[in-house]
Design an enzyme around this catalytic site. Structure first.
Site: not given
Ligand code: MN
Length: 421
Positions: A133, A140, A206, A208, A240, A244, A247, A260, A264, A371
């Site tokens: 990834d 971002h 996420e 992507e 993805d 948080r 993480q 993560k 996915t 975000e």
């Molecule tokens: Mn990602």
């Protein structure tokens, strides 16, 4: 014979201009039906799936052995190489053209080879060899950097010099429609002295794109721009999913791990690089100029529109929470692949490369809840007075993407995932 990307082509199968799957697209997937439960390879056209195994059995695609299309993944087909990918697509295009009688006027073959999309189950289209990834959207990376390090140190010093990435897990890449179990992990909320273990409280998505690598590279050898481009079979939309809070506690010093790897999700149809070629656009100007091995001689970004819709638990319809474009990416997929192999790392058939969260310059173009809710401080307001900072159990998220042609769109369908506790 006209090129399969020719915008004037029409199929004998009626295709709505708003459909993701006109004759100019022809994305590959793996499907099964109740009548024939063995997964096999097909191509989407309008509201139908064209069964390539049936066509090959009937000797209509002579450059590919029928068994290749009877496989439960596209890996055996991808192994035949870019020349066969291209010839097969041209042949499928010919068979579906409104002015080509071969399939159009063969009712028996049509009955066998054209399956209504509503009757198929779509499977993970590739056997994922490896999953990496990237982190290639400047917007971002800047948003995340501002939140966690402040405006003056938003981008790390290496970011403008190479595509940053971590190695993810292939084992938990799943197809659209697969439910996602809320991950558990070590959490250390601000103020807590010691960590605890429990369900993630800050579950995020996420937005992507994923690159599907269709041709291997040799361990110890670097790739040129041209070689990397030829290795790209196609693209999918990729979610993805990210924890948080897990993480934040675990990522120093080696980057994300458990935050993560739990899931996915990818969209079921692989849109070929060839089908996306007419939508190539230059990416942002790269300043400083990248090192010579990363320089590009031609554009590799795509004018590809993306949106994300959230149907929070209790809502009847999903509400759009992000509209952005793949064209904003600072590092292109070709540069990512060149960089991935640059140390001598071998790439395999079935490798999946996530682009990194795709955010744009505007507020409504942010590709993650981290975000959108600015680290949980600005809840997003949904219809019916429902608010969200992060995902709750029962929430369902849908991502869509397409390139707009003249009177048709080359689209990806969708990638959906629902959170369960
Ligand atoms: Mn990602």
């Amino acid at each position: 014979m006209p090129h399969p990307n020719d915008p004037t082509l029409r199929s004998f199968i009626p295709v709505d201009p708003a459909s993701d799957f006109p004759i100019q697209n022809l994305p590959y997937g793996v499907f099964s039906t109740a009548a024939m439960p063995a997964p096999r390879v097909g191509v989407a056209i309008g509201d139908y799936v064209l069964d390539l195994w049936q066509l090959a059995q009937d000797c209509r695609i002579d450059m590919v052995e029928p068994g290749v299309f009877a496989a439960p993944s596209l890996n055996p087909f991808m192994a035949l190489g870019p020349n066969v990918w291209s010839r097969t697509r041209a042949r499928i295009s010919e068979l579906l053209r409104h002015d080509h009688a071969e399939l159009r006027d063969n009712e028996k073959l049509r009955q066998r080879a054209l399956v209504p999309m509503a009757d198929v189950k779509l499977h993970l289209p590739i056997a994922v060899a490896g999953y990496t990834d990237f982190y290639s959207s400047r917007e971002h990376a800047t948003n995340v950097g501002v939140m966690f390090r402040g405006k003056d140190n938003a981008l790390q010093p290496n970011w403008l010099h190479m595509p940053i990435a971590y190695n993810g897990r292939a084992s938990t890449v799943v197809v659209s429609g697969t439910t996602v179990r809320r991950p558990r992990g070590q959490l250390k909320p601000p103020g807590a002295e010691v960590p605890g273990f429990g369900p993630c409280k800050r579950l995020d998505f996420e937005l992507e794109m994923g690159v599907v690598v269709g041709k291997p590279s040799v361990m110890g050898e670097m790739l040129t721009e041209q070689q990397a481009e030829e290795m790209i079979f196609g693209f999918v939309i990729l979610n993805d999913w990210s924890a948080r809070d897990i993480q934040q506690w675990e990522y120093v010093p080696l980057g994300p791990f458990q935050a993560k790897v739990f899931a996915t999700s990818i969209s079921p149809w692989i849109v070929t690089r060839e089908a996306l070629e007419p939508f190539c656009v230059p990416g942002p100007v790269q300043d400083p100029v990248p090192l010579p091995y990363l320089r590009q001689t031609r554009p590799h970004n795509y004018d590809l529109q993306l949106d994300v819709a959230l149907r929070a638990a209790g809502m009847n319809e999903a509400a759009t929470i992000c509209r952005t474009s793949f064209k904003y990416m600072y590092w292109s997929s070709v540069q990512q692949l060149v960089h991935h192999a640059s140390s001598g790392c071998a790439m395999n058939i079935g490798d999946l490369l996530g682009s990194g969260t795709i955010s744009g310059p505007e507020k409504d173009q942010r590709g993650s809840l981290l975000e959108i809710s600015w680290n949980g401080t600005e809840p997003v307001e949904l219809p019916g007075g429902i608010k969200r900072t992060f995902l709750e159990d029962g929430d369902s998220l849908v991502m869509r993407g397409w390139c707009q042609g003249d009177g048709f769109r080359v689209g990806f369908g969708e990638v959906e995932g629902t959170i369960v506790g």
